[in-house]
Design a protein around this motif. Structure first.
Motif, mmCIF file in Angstrom:
data_model
loop_
_atom_site.group_PDB
_atom_site.id
_atom_site.type_symbol
_atom_site.label_atom_id
_atom_site.label_comp_id
_atom_site.label_asym_id
_atom_site.label_seq_id
_atom_site.Cartn_x
_atom_site.Cartn_y
_atom_site.Cartn_z
ATOM 1 N N GLU A 19 1.867 10.750 -0.947
ATOM 2 C CA GLU A 19 2.078 11.186 -2.172
ATOM 3 C C GLU A 19 3.473 11.849 -3.353
ATOM 4 O O GLU A 19 4.047 11.156 -4.314
ATOM 5 N N PRO B 117 0.487 -0.902 -0.094
ATOM 6 C CA PRO B 117 0.045 0.405 -0.112
ATOM 7 C C PRO B 117 0.982 1.627 0.355
ATOM 8 O O PRO B 117 2.278 0.832 0.658
ATOM 9 N N ARG B 118 0.397 2.400 -0.469
ATOM 10 C CA ARG B 118 0.766 3.652 -0.299
ATOM 11 C C ARG B 118 1.284 4.268 0.542
ATOM 12 O O ARG B 118 2.552 4.592 0.754
ATOM 13 N N ASP B 119 0.793 4.387 1.840
ATOM 14 C CA ASP B 119 0.839 4.486 2.674
ATOM 15 C C ASP B 119 2.525 3.759 3.557
ATOM 16 O O ASP B 119 3.639 4.357 3.950
ATOM 17 N N ARG C 249 -1.946 -1.924 -3.631
ATOM 18 C CA ARG C 249 -0.732 -1.828 -4.474
ATOM 19 C C ARG C 249 -0.322 0.094 -4.907
ATOM 20 O O ARG C 249 -1.320 0.809 -4.801
ATOM 21 N N THR C 250 0.948 -0.368 -5.186
ATOM 22 C CA THR C 250 1.744 1.144 -5.067
ATOM 23 C C THR C 250 2.364 1.166 -6.576
ATOM 24 O O THR C 250 3.665 0.561 -7.406
ATOM 25 N N TRP D 266 5.330 4.613 1.066
ATOM 26 C CA TRP D 266 5.688 6.147 2.640
ATOM 27 C C TRP D 266 6.832 6.491 2.993
ATOM 28 O O TRP D 266 7.746 6.756 3.518
ATOM 29 N N THR E 88 1.463 6.013 -6.130
ATOM 30 C CA THR E 88 0.606 6.671 -6.881
ATOM 31 C C THR E 88 -0.445 5.381 -6.582
ATOM 32 O O THR E 88 0.268 3.650 -6.363
ATOM 33 N N ASP E 89 -1.447 5.748 -5.867
ATOM 34 C CA ASP E 89 -1.928 4.289 -5.401
ATOM 35 C C ASP E 89 -3.155 3.438 -6.007
ATOM 36 O O ASP E 89 -4.149 3.648 -6.473
#
Length: 165
Positions: A86, A23-25, A121-122, A28, A115-116
């Motif tokens: 992001e 995941p994007r988080d 998935r990212t 990050w 990008t989520d």
């Protein structure tokens, strides 16, 4: 202040991207936490024994990549924009360090976009913007694209360890 990135000619721009099963988080966090960043940043065989990270506009990212031969390669950057989770925009400072001899890497702007894609998935995109086409060519000859892709391989492996969960 950022220049108009759309006005930069394509011969001064380089894009590299990869998708991750995370995941994007979480991706990050791999940038935002100095411990995690030190685990995967840099080409295959390189480590990061020194990482200082102040992830905010005007903040500094200083790190030393150590090559497989034990040689240190310092890097010093300033963050221009930080928009969790992001986007990160930064520019490396020109270094005249002995590690680079008479051919230090040029300073150039990097835009990291996460990008989520949904379903955990990212997509991670690195856009590099150069002041001159010759600067871009020099960085490409140094193996920048290959080094970033190797970093992405290390990030993918680090994510599978359960990092940050």
């Amino acid at each position: 202040m950022l220049p108009d990135l759309t006005a930069i000619p394509s011969d001064r721009r380089l894009e590299i991207e990869r998708e991750f099963d995370a995941p994007r988080d979480l991706v990050w966090l791999m940038f935002a936490d100095p411990y995690h960043l030190s685990q995967w940043w840099g080409p295959a065989g390189f480590t990061n024994p020194v990482v200082e990270l102040d992830l905010r506009p005007g903040g500094r990212w200083y790190h030393v990549m150590r090559g497989p031969d034990g040689k240190d390669y310092p890097a010093d950057s300033e963050f221009i924009e930080v928009s969790p989770p992001e986007r990160i925009v930064y520019r490396n400072r020109q270094l005249e360090a002995e590690a680079f001899g008479t051919n230090p890497p040029p300073s150039f702007l990097r835009v990291i976009t996460l990008t989520d894609l949904g379903n955990g998935r990212t997509r991670l995109t690195v856009d590099a913007y150069f002041d001159t086409a010759a600067g871009k060519d020099a960085v490409v000859r140094r193996g920048f694209r290959e080094g970033v892709l190797e970093s992405f391989d290390k990030l993918a492996a680090h994510l599978t360890t359960g990092a940050g969960k």
